[in-house]
Design an enzyme around this catalytic site. Structure first.
Site, PDB file in Angstrom:
ATOM      1  N   HIS A  69       0.836  -1.211   0.000  1.00 22.28           N
ATOM      2  CA  HIS A  69       0.000   0.000   0.000  1.00 22.28           C
ATOM      3  C   HIS A  69       0.863   1.250   0.000  1.00 22.28           C
ATOM      4  CE1 HIS A  69      -3.730   2.169   0.342  1.00 22.28           C
ATOM      5  NE2 HIS A  69      -3.266   2.877   1.350  1.00 22.28           N
ATOM      6  N   HIS A  71       0.977   5.502  -1.465  1.00 18.73           N
ATOM      7  CA  HIS A  71       0.574   6.683  -2.240  1.00 18.73           C
ATOM      8  C   HIS A  71       1.881   7.454  -2.426  1.00 18.73           C
ATOM      9  CE1 HIS A  71      -3.566   5.769  -1.046  1.00 18.73           C
ATOM     10  NE2 HIS A  71      -3.155   5.744   0.204  1.00 18.73           N
ATOM     11  N   ARG A  92      -4.744  15.328   6.304  1.00 14.38           N
ATOM     12  CA  ARG A  92      -5.250  15.153   4.949  1.00 14.38           C
ATOM     13  C   ARG A  92      -5.315  16.488   4.204  1.00 14.38           C
ATOM     14  NH1 ARG A  92     -11.177  12.937   3.135  1.00 14.38           N
ATOM     15  NH2 ARG A  92     -11.713  15.011   3.878  1.00 14.38           N
ATOM     16  N   TYR A 131      -5.060   7.620  -7.052  1.00 13.64           N
ATOM     17  CA  TYR A 131      -6.323   8.343  -7.249  1.00 13.64           C
ATOM     18  C   TYR A 131      -6.155   9.753  -7.819  1.00 13.64           C
ATOM     19  CZ  TYR A 131      -5.153   9.968  -2.486  1.00 13.64           C
ATOM     20  OH  TYR A 131      -4.510  10.472  -1.388  1.00 13.64           O
ATOM     21  N   HIS A 215     -11.792   3.683  -3.322  1.00 14.29           N
ATOM     22  CA  HIS A 215     -11.023   4.484  -2.364  1.00 14.29           C
ATOM     23  C   HIS A 215     -11.469   4.195  -0.946  1.00 14.29           C
ATOM     24  CE1 HIS A 215      -9.975   7.771   0.297  1.00 14.29           C
ATOM     25  NE2 HIS A 215      -8.853   7.803  -0.400  1.00 14.29           N
ATOM     26  N   ARG A 218     -16.484   6.205   1.854  1.00 14.93           N
ATOM     27  CA  ARG A 218     -16.743   7.651   1.761  1.00 14.93           C
ATOM     28  C   ARG A 218     -16.803   8.089   0.298  1.00 14.93           C
ATOM     29  NH1 ARG A 218     -12.238   7.632   5.071  1.00 14.93           N
ATOM     30  NH2 ARG A 218     -10.981   8.829   3.600  1.00 14.93           N
ATOM     31  N   GLU A 245     -10.275   2.930   8.757  1.00 15.40           N
ATOM     32  CA  GLU A 245      -9.061   3.511   9.324  1.00 15.40           C
ATOM     33  C   GLU A 245      -9.442   4.416  10.493  1.00 15.40           C
ATOM     34  OE1 GLU A 245      -6.743   5.791   6.546  1.00 15.40           O
ATOM     35  OE2 GLU A 245      -5.124   6.158   7.966  1.00 15.40           O
ATOM     36  N   HIS A 279      -5.793  -1.121   6.152  1.00 16.22           N
ATOM     37  CA  HIS A 279      -5.922  -0.643   7.538  1.00 16.22           C
ATOM     38  C   HIS A 279      -6.766  -1.602   8.381  1.00 16.22           C
ATOM     39  CE1 HIS A 279      -3.865   3.020   6.536  1.00 16.22           C
ATOM     40  NE2 HIS A 279      -4.782   3.373   5.670  1.00 16.22           N
ATOM     41  N   ASP A 330       2.115   3.158   3.005  1.00 14.43           N
ATOM     42  CA  ASP A 330       1.023   4.118   2.900  1.00 14.43           C
ATOM     43  C   ASP A 330       1.501   5.563   2.751  1.00 14.43           C
ATOM     44  OD1 ASP A 330      -1.471   5.244   2.889  1.00 14.43           O
ATOM     45  OD2 ASP A 330      -1.976   4.777   4.961  1.00 14.43           O
TER      46      ASP A 330
HETATM   47 ZN    ZN Z   1      -3.846   4.796   1.925  1.00 11.50          ZN
END
Ligand code: ZN
Length: 452
Positions: A69, A71, A92, A131, A215, A218, A245, A279, A330
């Site tokens: 995992h 990003h 975020r 994404y 994703h 949500r 998560e 997660h 991650d």
């Molecule tokens: Zn992630």
């Protein structure tokens, strides 16, 4: 055809509780063709001394490690977001700010440097949960898959394998609020258009394969979940999804749908053997049961979960339910498979105030075979005949590892102790250095271009 004989001082072979001394590993091109322990019982006549042509691998040689995992662009936030207060949600916002400065060229440079950092840490395959698809304001690029193509090229240039987990990302909240601001770059409108875009893309190079991602609950409305799941089944591709998560996600999902995120995914056919939940930090007992029944995997990201104050996932309980566990870095707060793997055991100790939940061999398979399988590479992660020729050698003479029993590397070593990495039969890291890239320099340049 390239044949190589490697002589490992120690090698960790499949189904073994600890490493074996003096193992001859033979490879032809990208495959392992022979694995022979030379002493003491294996071949007593074939002394180590007669193997003058073999490449010596001093230390402990492991199979290739998997980072299930990633990003890639989150690496630009390392060391810039850890000092203040806040939580996952405030972090975020900082992460979204970086997305506004990325384009295909800057993303290629950043991801190449990040994947090369992974190579130095012994990672031979990565799952990129991707994404950031579109241009500013959500306007597609002329090639709507140009950002994914940049990631595929980045992995090729860094020398590791990649599964591009192309994420469907449609809404901002569980109750379907539209994407706004930086999130607009993530969206395809609906799951059908997501599938059409992904279908139009074939990654270039044998090092890359496609996967799908939801994703989160949500970001994908309940009535669109099955479309993504069906695409993955049709393409025989792995499907990954961020799951529980945060307690806030569970609360919102219960309020809107009357069930947990895991319950919602189960209801819409998302939980399968080829599915990996990322997660799973806050699952209910029933959620663990659903994941286990489906034989879906869970990818733990312990260093990110600790950095973002997420909590501790119930790793032992999930493993006992038959859920295969893998590991991901991650947010790349650190990229260190040894730190990630020992956290699986050490976090359980903190929770239970007892030791001994996962044996070192369990940590190895979590960091290697299970992770590669979660990314669709079922022929990687074991030093076994027929598997991919991935070999990761860890020194046993550093200040951290001197005097350590070889099996103890999971509790003593760091990524900095990886001296040599072979991926698909090619030497990628030698003497602790990437063979083609100046990785610290590339990281510094690429991050300076996009971070503030
Ligand atoms: Zn992630």
């Amino acid at each position: 055809m390239t044949s190589t004989r490697w002589l490992a001082e120690y090698a960790w072979l499949p189904e073994q509780a600890e490493p074996t001394a003096d193992v001859l590993i033979e490879t032809v091109d990208d495959r392992i063709t022979g694995v022979t322990p030379l002493t003491p019982a294996g071949h007593p006549d074939a002394g180590v001394d007669v193997l003058v042509d073999a490449v010596r691998l001093p230390g402990l040689t492991l199979p290739g490690l998997a980072n299930a995992h990633s990003h890639a662009f989150h690496r630009a936030l390392r060391g810039r977001t850890h000092g203040g207060r806040g939580d996952f949600w405030s972090w975020r916002d900082q992460m979204y700010a970086v997305t506004t400065r990325l384009d295909p060229d800057s993303y290629l440079a950043l991801a190449r440097a990040v994947y090369a950092e992974m190579a130095l840490a012994g990672i031979t395959g990565v799952g990129e949960f991707h994404y950031l698809h579109h241009g500013p304001g959500g306007t597609p690029y002329a090639d709507p898959n140009v950002m994914g193509a940049a990631l595929v090229a980045a992995a090729a240039q860094a020398g590791i394998r990649l599964t591009l987990l192309d994420a469907c990302y449609l809404t901002a909240t569980v109750d379907g609020q539209p994407l706004t601001g930086p999130q607009q770059r993530f969206g395809d409108g609906d799951a059908t258009r997501w599938a059409e875009r992904v279908d139009a893309f074939t990654p270039e190079g044998g090092h890359a394969r496609m996967g799908a991602a939801i994703h989160s609950v949500r970001a994908v409305p309940a009535d669109q979940l099955a479309t993504v799941a069906a695409w993955a089944v049709h393409r025989d591709a792995p499907l990954h999804v961020h799951l529980s998560e945060q307690p806030a996600e569970n609360d919102a999902c219960r309020a809107v749908h009357g069930r947990t995120p895991t319950g919602l995914l189960a209801e819409h056919g998302v939980l399968r053997r080829s599915t990996t939940a990322v997660h799973a930090t806050h699952p209910t007992s029933a959620d663990v049961g659903l994941l286990g029944e489906a034989r879906s995997g869970v990818c733990l990201c312990p260093t990110t979960e600790r950095d973002l104050a997420d909590g501790i996932g119930p790793a032992r309980r999930m493993a006992d339910a038959g859920i295969p566990l893998s590991l991901g870095s991650d947010s790349h707060a650190v990229i260190d498979p040894f730190e990630e793997a020992r956290a699986v055991e050490l976090d359980e100790r903190l929770r239970t105030r007892r030791r001994g939940h996962f044996a070192p061999a369990d940590l190895l398979s979590t960091a290697s075979e299970t992770g590669h399988a979660a990314l669709g590479w079922t022929d990687a992660g074991r030093i076994a005949v027929g598997d991919r020729a991935d070999l990761v050698t860890v020194r046993l003479d550093s200040v951290r590892t001197a005097g350590v029993a070889p099996a103890g590397v999971w509790f003593a070593a760091s990524a900095a102790d990886v001296t040599q990495v072979v991926v698909d039969g090619r030497v990628l890291v030698h003497d602790g250095h990437h063979v083609t890239l100046d990785v610290p320099q590339e990281l510094a340049t690429a991050i300076a271009a996009v971070a503030r």
